[in-house]
Design a protein around this motif. Structure first.
Motif, PDB file in Angstrom:
ATOM      1  N   SER A 116      42.656   3.605  40.760  1.00 24.53           N
ATOM      2  CA  SER A 116      42.125   2.484  39.865  1.00 24.53           C
ATOM      3  C   SER A 116      40.597   1.970  40.463  1.00 24.53           C
ATOM      4  CB  SER A 116      42.716   1.628  39.630  1.00 24.53           C
ATOM      5  OG  SER A 116      43.927   1.129  40.677  1.00 24.53           O
ATOM      6  N   ALA A 117      40.848   1.543  42.121  1.00 24.70           N
ATOM      7  CA  ALA A 117      40.475   1.446  42.733  1.00 24.70           C
ATOM      8  C   ALA A 117      38.630   2.316  42.791  1.00 24.70           C
ATOM      9  CB  ALA A 117      40.311   1.406  43.980  1.00 24.70           C
ATOM     10  N   THR A 118      39.375   3.474  42.344  1.00 17.74           N
ATOM     11  CA  THR A 118      38.332   4.732  42.981  1.00 17.74           C
ATOM     12  C   THR A 118      37.347   4.909  41.475  1.00 17.74           C
ATOM     13  OG1 THR A 118      39.095   6.053  44.286  1.00 17.74           O
ATOM     14  CG2 THR A 118      37.401   6.827  42.665  1.00 17.74           C
ATOM     15  N   VAL A 119      37.659   4.584  40.425  1.00 22.16           N
ATOM     16  CA  VAL A 119      37.038   4.125  38.637  1.00 22.16           C
ATOM     17  C   VAL A 119      36.470   3.203  38.674  1.00 22.16           C
ATOM     18  CG1 VAL A 119      38.096   3.575  36.161  1.00 22.16           C
ATOM     19  CG2 VAL A 119      39.109   5.843  38.562  1.00 22.16           C
ATOM     20  N   ALA A 120      37.089   2.007  39.083  1.00 25.60           N
ATOM     21  CA  ALA A 120      36.361   0.150  38.842  1.00 25.60           C
ATOM     22  C   ALA A 120      35.255   0.355  39.855  1.00 25.60           C
ATOM     23  CB  ALA A 120      37.426  -0.466  39.828  1.00 25.60           C
ATOM     24  N   ALA A 121      35.529   1.160  41.311  1.00 31.02           N
ATOM     25  CA  ALA A 121      34.394   1.321  41.527  1.00 31.02           C
ATOM     26  C   ALA A 121      32.767   2.447  41.182  1.00 31.02           C
ATOM     27  CB  ALA A 121      34.463   1.662  43.356  1.00 31.02           C
ATOM     28  N   THR A 122      32.982   3.489  40.825  1.00 30.96           N
ATOM     29  CA  THR A 122      32.189   4.232  41.054  1.00 30.96           C
ATOM     30  C   THR A 122      31.822   3.731  39.684  1.00 30.96           C
ATOM     31  OG1 THR A 122      33.719   5.811  41.186  1.00 30.96           O
ATOM     32  CG2 THR A 122      31.900   6.880  39.051  1.00 30.96           C
ATOM     33  N   LEU A 123      32.179   3.218  38.431  1.00 32.47           N
ATOM     34  CA  LEU A 123      31.664   2.347  37.299  1.00 32.47           C
ATOM     35  C   LEU A 123      30.421   1.680  38.105  1.00 32.47           C
ATOM     36  CD1 LEU A 123      34.698   3.104  34.626  1.00 32.47           C
ATOM     37  CD2 LEU A 123      32.291   4.065  34.865  1.00 32.47           C
ATOM     38  N   PHE A 124      31.465   0.397  38.739  1.00 32.66           N
ATOM     39  CA  PHE A 124      30.943  -0.591  38.727  1.00 32.66           C
ATOM     40  C   PHE A 124      29.298  -0.074  38.999  1.00 32.66           C
ATOM     41  CE2 PHE A 124      30.029  -4.369  41.994  1.00 32.66           C
ATOM     42  CZ  PHE A 124      29.227  -4.913  41.318  1.00 32.66           C
ATOM     43  N   ALA A 125      29.336   0.422  40.188  1.00 31.16           N
ATOM     44  CA  ALA A 125      28.047   1.164  40.852  1.00 31.16           C
ATOM     45  C   ALA A 125      27.523   1.322  40.592  1.00 31.16           C
ATOM     46  CB  ALA A 125      28.101   2.386  42.152  1.00 31.16           C
ATOM     47  N   LEU A 126      27.730   2.234  38.911  1.00 33.05           N
ATOM     48  CA  LEU A 126      26.947   3.633  37.958  1.00 33.05           C
ATOM     49  C   LEU A 126      26.452   1.963  36.869  1.00 33.05           C
ATOM     50  CD1 LEU A 126      28.833   5.999  36.970  1.00 33.05           C
ATOM     51  CD2 LEU A 126      26.708   6.381  38.273  1.00 33.05           C
ATOM     52  N   ALA A 127      26.552   1.113  37.062  1.00 33.83           N
ATOM     53  CA  ALA A 127      26.400   0.054  36.301  1.00 33.83           C
ATOM     54  C   ALA A 127      25.334  -1.045  36.408  1.00 33.83           C
ATOM     55  CB  ALA A 127      27.617  -1.381  35.677  1.00 33.83           C
ATOM     56  N   GLN A 128      25.560  -0.739  38.179  1.00 35.85           N
ATOM     57  CA  GLN A 128      24.838  -1.694  38.669  1.00 35.85           C
ATOM     58  C   GLN A 128      23.095  -1.089  38.950  1.00 35.85           C
ATOM     59  OE1 GLN A 128      26.409  -4.575  38.718  1.00 35.85           O
ATOM     60  NE2 GLN A 128      25.403  -5.080  41.028  1.00 35.85           N
ATOM     61  N   LEU A 129      23.594   0.609  38.951  1.00 35.95           N
ATOM     62  CA  LEU A 129      22.031   1.131  38.668  1.00 35.95           C
ATOM     63  C   LEU A 129      21.484   1.175  37.537  1.00 35.95           C
ATOM     64  CD1 LEU A 129      23.079   3.930  41.656  1.00 35.95           C
ATOM     65  CD2 LEU A 129      22.062   2.126  41.782  1.00 35.95           C
ATOM     66  N   PHE A 130      22.330   1.701  37.127  1.00 35.42           N
ATOM     67  CA  PHE A 130      21.305   2.314  35.573  1.00 35.42           C
ATOM     68  C   PHE A 130      21.839   1.115  34.029  1.00 35.42           C
ATOM     69  CE2 PHE A 130      23.080   5.344  38.002  1.00 35.42           C
ATOM     70  CZ  PHE A 130      21.828   6.274  38.255  1.00 35.42           C
ATOM     71  N   ALA A 131      22.861   0.198  34.251  1.00 36.55           N
ATOM     72  CA  ALA A 131      22.539  -0.574  32.976  1.00 36.55           C
ATOM     73  C   ALA A 131      23.686  -1.920  34.090  1.00 36.55           C
ATOM     74  CB  ALA A 131      23.442  -0.329  32.104  1.00 36.55           C
ATOM     75  N   PRO A 132      22.618  -2.969  34.130  1.00 31.55           N
ATOM     76  CA  PRO A 132      23.248  -4.054  34.596  1.00 31.55           C
ATOM     77  C   PRO A 132      23.618  -4.839  33.841  1.00 31.55           C
ATOM     78  CG  PRO A 132      20.973  -4.757  35.482  1.00 31.55           C
ATOM     79  CD  PRO A 132      21.642  -2.672  34.839  1.00 31.55           C
ATOM     80  N   GLN A 133      23.477  -5.056  32.498  1.00 27.53           N
ATOM     81  CA  GLN A 133      24.220  -5.702  31.768  1.00 27.53           C
ATOM     82  C   GLN A 133      25.121  -5.490  31.080  1.00 27.53           C
ATOM     83  OE1 GLN A 133      21.713  -3.187  31.395  1.00 27.53           O
ATOM     84  NE2 GLN A 133      22.876  -2.129  29.448  1.00 27.53           N
ATOM     85  N   ILE A 134      25.931  -4.533  31.374  1.00 25.15           N
ATOM     86  CA  ILE A 134      27.415  -4.079  30.916  1.00 25.15           C
ATOM     87  C   ILE A 134      28.166  -5.183  31.510  1.00 25.15           C
ATOM     88  CG2 ILE A 134      29.352  -2.304  31.065  1.00 25.15           C
ATOM     89  CD1 ILE A 134      26.879  -0.028  30.784  1.00 25.15           C
ATOM     90  N   THR A 135      29.273  -5.662  30.318  1.00 23.81           N
ATOM     91  CA  THR A 135      29.984  -6.321  31.258  1.00 23.81           C
ATOM     92  C   THR A 135      31.454  -6.066  31.688  1.00 23.81           C
ATOM     93  OG1 THR A 135      31.727  -6.004  28.791  1.00 23.81           O
ATOM     94  CG2 THR A 135      29.552  -8.179  29.113  1.00 23.81           C
ATOM     95  N   SER A 136      32.450  -6.799  32.462  1.00 21.63           N
ATOM     96  CA  SER A 136      32.815  -6.563  33.464  1.00 21.63           C
ATOM     97  C   SER A 136      34.700  -6.679  31.687  1.00 21.63           C
ATOM     98  CB  SER A 136      33.915  -7.474  33.788  1.00 21.63           C
ATOM     99  OG  SER A 136      33.614  -8.081  34.827  1.00 21.63           O
ATOM    100  N   MET A 137      34.465  -6.465  30.724  1.00 24.00           N
ATOM    101  CA  MET A 137      35.144  -6.102  29.746  1.00 24.00           C
ATOM    102  C   MET A 137      34.997  -4.331  29.410  1.00 24.00           C
ATOM    103  SD  MET A 137      38.345  -7.195  29.207  1.00 24.00           S
ATOM    104  CE  MET A 137      38.958  -6.065  28.497  1.00 24.00           C
ATOM    105  N   GLN A 138      33.084  -4.891  29.000  1.00 24.19           N
ATOM    106  CA  GLN A 138      32.601  -3.054  28.912  1.00 24.19           C
ATOM    107  C   GLN A 138      33.002  -2.223  30.187  1.00 24.19           C
ATOM    108  OE1 GLN A 138      28.946  -3.757  28.167  1.00 24.19           O
ATOM    109  NE2 GLN A 138      29.463  -3.559  25.869  1.00 24.19           N
TER     110      GLN A 138
END
Ligand code: PMV
Length: 328
Positions: A116-138
């Motif tokens: 779960s930590a790997t998934v949270a970190a990977t998606l958070f990093a992708l969102a920061q780079l490509f779609a910072p508007q994505i919410t935590s719930m998304q």
């Protein structure tokens, strides 16, 4: 080339494991045993993915990005990262060269939620780079999809909720899923490794099988567990640790009834109670991994002594830790 360093916490169950699987609820706390992830991205013609995750035995593993993005079936050590890229790509198309490196500051043998930590970190990093508007719930919904694609649809998402939000959360595994942060400053809880690693998925299946065999017996146990979760949320919000300890002890007894307790976990729980803990229980699927102990700071020396007699020790990680975040 763009580069980002993020980290995500692991987790422990305060209450509600197994019961949360059946459209239930759970209380989960984030643990400061963190997975660090560095992502580098280059806009290149040919898409490429390279993963370096020595903790899970991946050393400069490489593939064509397009192959990963089209996958629906995942296997092997790269599964969770690949699954995240495939899910993210359906929302925000990805291209170019990705280099992803992970490293954790804890032993994966503890079974406290490296996936779960790997998934949270990977998606958070992708969102920061490509779609910072994505919410935590998304991010959470994408992460759950990514986990369930790897784990044959098993996974309540409670662990991911803690990894993304941090702190201690009350999680409702119903549509729409809800995550509520509990308003406490800290949680007087520690964790102890039982000495044995356990495979989560097979214990989830074992409890499912028991429920199918004896629904009239097992369903009321699950209902009681869910009542414990709701009462637990109220007593945590009120800072009533005596009451939370009692509820944890009952929850442990019910998990024992479901067949997921072990002599190693039981020994930790008994040693904790002897040391004067408010309460103690196994955390997660059971069969091994960790137990959690609710105990006053002044009694931690007594707990350490009591655990030493069974050759166990308090793990050095803070609970109620911060959620996925960017590191400087
Ligand atoms: O064993 P862990 O720490 O991964 O926790 C599993 C918790 C279960 O409720 C048994 C399964 C789930 O998906 O919530």
């Amino acid at each position: 080339m763009r580069k980002l360093h993020v980290s995500a916490p692991t987790k422990l169950f305060v209450l509600g494991e197994h019961a949360v699987v059946y459209d239930g609820r759970a209380i989960v706390t984030a643990v400061d045993a963190r997975l660090h992830l560095i992502i580098r991205h280059e806009e290149t013609e040919a898409g490429e993915l390279e993963i370096h995750a020595p903790d899970v035995g991946l050393h400069h593993w490489q593939t064509n990005l397009a192959d990963t993005l089209q996958k629906t079936d995942f296997s092997g050590e790269s599964s969770f990262i690949e699954s995240c890229l495939a899910v993210f790509n359906r929302e925000v198309p990805l291209s170019g060269k990705f280099y992803i490196q992970t490293q954790s500051n804890f032993d994966p043998i503890l079974g406290i939620g490296s996936s779960s930590a790997t998934v949270a970190a990977t998606l958070f990093a992708l969102a920061q780079l490509f779609a910072p508007q994505i919410t935590s719930m998304q991010l959470f919904e994408m992460g759950l999809e990514a986990i369930r694609a790897v784990q044959q649809k098993i996974g309540s998402g409670a662990d991911l909720a803690a990894a993304i939000m941090g702190g201690t959360v009350y999680y409702v595994n119903q549509s729409p899923r809800q995550i509520t942060a509990l308003e406490i400053q800290s949680l007087p809880m520690v964790s102890v490794y039982s000495g044995k690693k356990a495979p989560t998925v097979s214990y989830v299946q074992q409890v499912k099988q028991l429920r199918d065999q004896h629904p009239a017996v097992v369903d009321p146990i699950i209902q009681t567990m869910l009542t414990i979760v709701d009462d637990g949320r109220d007593v945590i919000n009120a800072g009533n640790w005596e009451a939370l300890g009692r509820l944890m002890n009952i929850q442990h007894g019910l998990l024992h009834a479901l067949g997921v307790d072990t002599p190693w976990l039981a020994a930790v729980v008994m040693a904790a109670r002897e040391a004067g803990a408010f309460g103690a229980k196994l955390s997660g699927a059971g069969g091994g991994d960790c137990a959690v102990v609710l105990i006053e700071n002044e009694k931690r020396v007594a707990l350490a002594e009591s655990l030493a007699s069974i050759r166990r020790e308090i793990l050095p990680y803070e609970l109620h830790a911060s959620g996925v975040r960017e590191e400087s």
